[in-house]
Design an enzyme around this catalytic site. Structure first.
Site, PDB file in Angstrom:
ATOM      1  N   ASP A 140     -22.459   5.613  21.666  1.00  0.00           N
ATOM      2  CA  ASP A 140     -23.387   6.681  21.569  1.00  0.00           C
ATOM      3  C   ASP A 140     -24.649   6.296  21.116  1.00  0.00           C
ATOM      4  OD1 ASP A 140     -23.967   9.160  21.644  1.00  0.00           O
ATOM      5  OD2 ASP A 140     -22.915  10.031  20.166  1.00  0.00           O
ATOM      6  N   LYS A 170     -18.639  14.156  20.179  1.00  0.00           N
ATOM      7  CA  LYS A 170     -20.103  14.070  19.464  1.00  0.00           C
ATOM      8  C   LYS A 170     -19.992  14.203  18.023  1.00  0.00           C
ATOM      9  CE  LYS A 170     -23.522  13.457  21.598  1.00  0.00           C
ATOM     10  NZ  LYS A 170     -24.392  12.356  21.555  1.00  0.00           N
ATOM     11  N   LYS A 202     -34.754  18.754  23.982  1.00  0.00           N
ATOM     12  CA  LYS A 202     -33.656  19.203  22.929  1.00  0.00           C
ATOM     13  C   LYS A 202     -34.430  19.559  21.813  1.00  0.00           C
ATOM     14  CE  LYS A 202     -31.324  15.643  20.981  1.00  0.00           C
ATOM     15  NZ  LYS A 202     -30.593  14.325  20.882  1.00  0.00           N
ATOM     16  N   LYS A 247     -24.988   5.564  17.321  1.00  0.00           N
ATOM     17  CA  LYS A 247     -24.867   6.349  16.490  1.00  0.00           C
ATOM     18  C   LYS A 247     -23.596   5.878  15.678  1.00  0.00           C
ATOM     19  CE  LYS A 247     -26.249  11.018  18.155  1.00  0.00           C
ATOM     20  NZ  LYS A 247     -26.806  10.565  19.614  1.00  0.00           N
TER      21      LYS A 247
END
Length: 556
Positions: free
Chosen positions: A336, A385, A439, A512
């Site tokens: 990620d 996520k 975003k 991540k």
């Protein structure tokens, strides 16, 4: 393939002075000869290798019955051997026609051709700002005047220049790459106009694997470019053949296979199915329903001896895949991309804890960007996520035993953290529907300060999702290629040089949920991640890591 349809206004018919070289090459994209020569008994150079000696220093700590820490300094000598010749490298993107993939290809092509374009603010030149390797620096030491000397990270060792990457890949959508760029709506029109004919020359992506159970139903309309059938063994062999053909046709030394497609749901870990190398291969042969597309791509890359990087949060690397990578000594990395909000969360959480301030809750609200945000509107994909984002402050919290009890430290959960709740639920994440590539994110940090006081920090940020992801993909690809050229040996024995462990945890700064060697701790602290990478690169040329003590400035 047919020429770019709007040829009268395309970049192909733009005067050369407008299309290429309007301004000088940006410093982040400029080419430089390898600039570093270390003059030390610890470093030697041959035509083929840079060989360095490095002492890994640490400390073993035990606690006696009185609660005292008994510390024994340790040191172990190693040698590193780095191949000097940079591999001719291909980048095969899974999700090549998506927002990230099309933006990445356009970025490289704009830099390769030095295409400048007009915006409402003036002329913009292509660059690699946002890349840790190309736009960030490391300190080498002091010059004769006592001033710090810095070089770009990419100068520490010979690395691939991003302009030289050979681009290819797969996508479930059959749009040509110029059309995919238009659909993504990420780049300025004038840049799209000029780079479109170069994008068109890339053609359309190779057919990809589509298993509807693993991504949201709202993606079905895109799935017009898929490998037929349901036999997963046939699909595996198809992908392996694609990699071999691509490598041969382009005369490549190395191919990095990179997942930048939509987030999948988590795969269930089932004993006897995906828990060992043999079982995952058998599960593929049996077309087991829990074998995901990303896992198939990872296995294909491993069996072809090419590195695979997962840029999405699903658990591509089930235990059987890691075991298979170990067996074949083939490199994997993930998971990620750490692009915006998570990076900010990591920095602020570390700042608060290091300042002696106790975070009680971190509430994050994320207006999702690009098509993957649309995909995450489905609960199974959202769960992937949520898991990757909810553990990003664990190690920073766990490191401070004065602020947190053992039960609190390292227990972050994306479930119900409300203000003032017991701090075993530090991170809460809330997603709202996608808003294009732009975003928006809101973070609230609720903390305990002095004598029971409370402090709240509210942050709103807006970013272009794919423009943040693109330099991360480049950095991960370039570092992965470099790490395939590095070998090490234990200098205290007569062992031969060997490749690094297959899980490339040195990539953690860009990820991540960093994948690490089984049984070792995950490090999410950005400072520690970057320091580890810098220390490793310096070790490969026989230098110690940064000494911020600056003792010479603190003594007579």
């Amino acid at each position: 393939m047919a020429p770019y349809s709007n040829s009268n206004s395309s970049g192909l018919n733009t005067p050369a002075s407008e299309l290429e070289g309007l301004v000088a090459v940006h410093p982040t994209a400029v080419r430089r000869p390898y600039p570093i020569v270390v003059q030390s008994e610890n470093t030697s150079y041959s035509d083929e290798y840079i060989t360095s000696k490095f002492t890994n220093r640490g400390a073993d700590v035990v606690t006696n019955n009185n609660g005292q820490f008994l510390i024994t300094p340790t040191s172990k000598p190693y040698e590193f051997q780095t191949v000097r010749k940079v591999s001719k490298t291909g980048l095969m993107l899974i999700g090549m026609g998506g927002n990230n993939g099309s933006t990445l290809c356009a970025t490289i092509l704009a830099n390769r051709h030095n295409i400048s374009w007009h915006t409402k603010s003036g002329v913009q030149q292509p660059n690699y700002i946002g890349s840790l390797l190309r736009a960030s620096t490391v300190r080498l030491g002091l010059d004769p005047a006592g001033k710090d000397v810095h070089v770009p990270v990419s100068d520490v060792l010979p690395m691939v220049h991003p302009n030289d990457l050979v681009l290819g890949g797969w996508d479930i959508s059959g749009l040509t790459m110029d059309q995919a760029m238009t659909r993504a709506q990420v780049l300025d029109y004038d840049l799209q106009r000029q780079v479109a004919p170069h994008m068109a020359e890339l053609g359309k992506p190779l057919p990809s694997i589509y298993y509807p159970d693993f991504i949201a139903a709202n993606q079905e309309a895109r799935a017009d470019n898929v490998i037929p059938g349901t036999d997963k063994q046939v699909h595996l062999e198809h992908i392996r053949a694609d990699i071999r053909k691509y490598k041969q046709e382009n005369g490549l030394d190395r191919v990095v296979v990179f997942w930048t497609a939509n987030t999948e749901r988590y795969s269930e870990i089932i004993p006897g199915v995906n828990d060992t190398a043999d079982n995952i291969l058998a599960a593929i042969k049996a077309s087991h329903f829990e074998v995901s597309p990303s896992t198939l791509f990872a296995v294909a890359a491993i069996l072809e001896g090419e590195p695979f990087v997962n840029g999405a949060p699903q658990n591509t690397f089930v235990p059987g895949v890691i075991a298979l990578a170990e067996r074949h000594q083939s490199f994997i990395g993930g998971d990620d991309l750490k692009s915006g909000q998570t990076k900010l969360k990591s920095v602020l959480a570390e700042f608060l804890v290091n300042a002696g301030i106790k975070p009680l809750s971190i509430a994050s609200y994320n207006h999702l960007g690009n098509n993957d945000g649309h995909n995450l509107s489905a609960e199974p994909q959202f769960k992937s996520k949520e898991i990757s984002k909810s553990s990003v402050v664990d190690d920073m919290v766990a490191a401070n035993a004065l602020l947190f009890k053992p039960a609190e430290a390292g227990a972050t959960k994306g479930t119900k953290a409300a203000k003032g709740e017991h701090p075993d639920h530090i991170v809460v994440i809330k997603y709202v529907p996608a808003v294009g590539d732009s975003k928006r994110a809101i973070d609230e940090y609720y903390s305990e300060i002095f004598c029971g006081g409370r402090s709240t920090i509210n942050i709103f940020n807006e970013c272009e999702d794919s423009l943040l992801a693109t330099p991360l993909i480049l950095d991960l690809t370039i570092l992965t290629e470099l790490l395939t050229r590095v070998k090490y040996r234990d200098a205290s024995s007569s062992t031969e040089f060997a490749p690094l462990y297959p899980v490339l945890s040195l990539l953690s700064y860009m990820l991540k949920a960093p994948l690490v060697k089984p049984g070792t701790e995950v490090i999410n602290s950005l400072n520690r991640q970057r320091n580890a990478l810098e220390a490793f690169l310096k070790a490969c040329i026989g230098l110690e890591s940064n000494n911020d003590l600056l003792l010479e400035t603190r003594i007579w």
